[in-house]
Scaffold this active site. Structure first.
Site, short mmCIF file in Angstrom:
data_model
loop_
_atom_site.label_atom_id
_atom_site.label_comp_id
_atom_site.label_asym_id
_atom_site.label_seq_id
_atom_site.Cartn_x
_atom_site.Cartn_y
_atom_site.Cartn_z
N LYS A 56 0.80 -1.24 0.02
CA LYS A 56 0.24 0.03 0.21
C LYS A 56 0.87 1.14 -0.04
O LYS A 56 0.98 1.95 1.00
CB LYS A 56 -0.82 0.04 1.45
CG LYS A 56 -2.10 -1.15 1.24
CD LYS A 56 -3.17 -0.57 0.13
CE LYS A 56 -3.90 0.64 0.66
NZ LYS A 56 -4.86 1.34 -0.14
N ASP A 67 -5.06 -3.85 -1.96
CA ASP A 67 -6.48 -3.87 -1.93
C ASP A 67 -7.22 -4.19 -3.21
O ASP A 67 -8.07 -4.90 -3.35
CB ASP A 67 -7.35 -2.64 -1.11
CG ASP A 67 -6.78 -1.28 -1.82
OD1 ASP A 67 -5.59 -1.31 -2.42
OD2 ASP A 67 -7.38 -0.17 -1.68
N ASP A 87 -1.39 -12.37 4.99
CA ASP A 87 -2.26 -13.18 6.15
C ASP A 87 -3.93 -12.77 5.31
O ASP A 87 -4.42 -14.14 5.15
CB ASP A 87 -2.44 -12.70 7.30
CG ASP A 87 -3.17 -13.52 8.44
OD1 ASP A 87 -3.52 -14.41 8.14
OD2 ASP A 87 -3.06 -13.13 9.75
N ASP A 95 -6.10 -16.03 2.59
CA ASP A 95 -7.27 -16.54 3.19
C ASP A 95 -8.23 -16.33 2.25
O ASP A 95 -9.33 -16.98 1.95
CB ASP A 95 -7.57 -15.82 4.56
CG ASP A 95 -7.19 -16.58 5.78
OD1 ASP A 95 -6.36 -17.40 5.58
OD2 ASP A 95 -7.56 -16.14 6.74
#
Length: 370
Positions: free
Chosen positions: A193, A226, A250, A254
């Site tokens: 980011k 994002d 992380d 997922d």
């Protein structure tokens, strides 16, 4: 017979049930291939808190430091919600990662053809999916200092977590990503980011330099994390290797897990740097899923992520590539036959429990071992 040492840390919840299915495969390899695996089993997480007063004991850490590899199940559960923060079950996992210097977390997201319809996305988006996410594991916001909650008075508090990265930490995970890409489809996507975080700016600069100076033959893309999450559910097959920091890794891994049909399907490997003398790496292998206390003890958990983690162990820690290939092929064969645990069940399939799935994979594996 060569001796190969494994430390088994089943942990909490469904961890022991899934680990029991790996025991069957270790026994097969010792019997059919003379693999010489020697195992020790110790407590970790909530089970270790109850019995030993800490989420991982010094004695267990000493074993982890001395063995060839660690197999880890899962930790945590509501039983330990009230323990002090520094003694929470997850602290045992974090200590293992930190003390073993396991900086590179490899999380493959593979959609087996038989499970394409179990994904939350349409079949054409995920069939044939094969992504490798490299998550930096020992730096970033999970380990940065200060990490605290400060009482400001007047009923107000301030929570502080610090995101910190140094050049060498980014360099080594970048190199691991580029090396992995060379064995696959030769493309790396770096996610951060940089638009709002200084660590993202540094991450982008260092990855770009390592690419330019050392791996110009590998294609490199940069993407905001994002936007990367959005693209993972919009068009996931565009990715080959994704490299990112601890926090984003992380979350993104997922997300990738759900593309494959179930969180119970994803294995992982956490690797350290090669020893300068022996070339061996410290390593720990674990399923991406958690302890799932809501189904623990019922014999219905999916053991495939744990079994696939053992396949990664065979490949990366013991160079048993043929055996790793055979085990992964056995998983695919069982799924193609229509054998499913509840989390990946579809109409017309045969629903089985944890032990039955483990038995089916072990039988298919035994046939391939001869």
């Amino acid at each position: 017979m060569a001796t190969r040492s494994l430390l088994l840390l089943p942990g909490d919840g469904i961890g022991p049930e899934a680990m029991a299915e790996v025991d069957k495969l270790i026994a097969l390899l010792n019997e059919r291939r003379g693999a010489g695996f020697e195992t020790r089993t110790r407590l970790v997480g909530g089970a270790a808190i109850d019995a030993e007063g800490a989420p991982v004991s010094d004695e267990t850490m000493a074993l982890a430091m001395s063995c060839d590899a660690v197999l880890f199940g899962a930790v945590g559960g509501p039983k330990w919600d009230g323990v002090p923060y520094e003694l929470r079950p997850e602290a045992g996992l974090l200590r293992l990662r930190k003390d073993l210097a396991l900086f590179a977390n490899l999380r493959p997201a593979i959609c087996y053809p038989a499970l394409a319809d179990a994904s939350s996305l349409k079949r054409h988006l995920v069939e044939g999916l094969d992504i490798l996410i490299l998550r930096e594991l020992t730096g970033g916001v999970y380990f940065g200092e200060p990490k605290e909650i400060v009482d400001l008075g007047g009923g107000q508090k301030r929570g502080v977590d610090t995101q910190v990265y140094e050049t060498y930490e980014i360099e080594r995970i970048a190199r691991a990503a580029f090396e992995a890409a060379r064995t696959r489809r030769n493309r790396v996507t770096s996610m951060e980011k940089r638009n709002v975080m200084k660590t993202g700016v540094l991450w982008n600069e260092v990855v770009s330099r390592v690419h330019r100076d050392e791996y110009p033959d590998v294609a490199l893309d940069h993407m905001l994390a994002d936007a990367g999450g959005m693209k993972l559910v919009q068009a996931p097959k565009q990715f080959d290797v994704i490299v990112t920091d601890n926090l984003f890794g992380d979350m993104l891994s997922d997300i990738a897990a759900m593309l494959t049909g179930s969180l119970g399907m994803l294995p992982s490997a956490s690797l350290g740097s090669p020893d300068e003398t022996t070339g061996k790496r410290r390593a720990m292998y674990e399923p991406v899923h958690g302890s799932a206390p809501d189904i623990a003890g019922q014999g219905i958990a999916n053991p495939i992520a744990m079994i696939a983690s053992f396949a990664m162990c065979l490949r990366y820690s013991f160079a048993m590539v043929a055996e790793a290939d055979a085990l992964e092929a056995s998983i695919a064969h069982v799924l193609e036959s229509g054998t499913r645990t509840g989390d990946i069940m579809v109409e017309g399939a045969s629903k089985v429990g944890t032990a039955e799935m483990g038995d089916a994979i072990a039988a298919a594996f035994a046939e391939r071992l001869g």
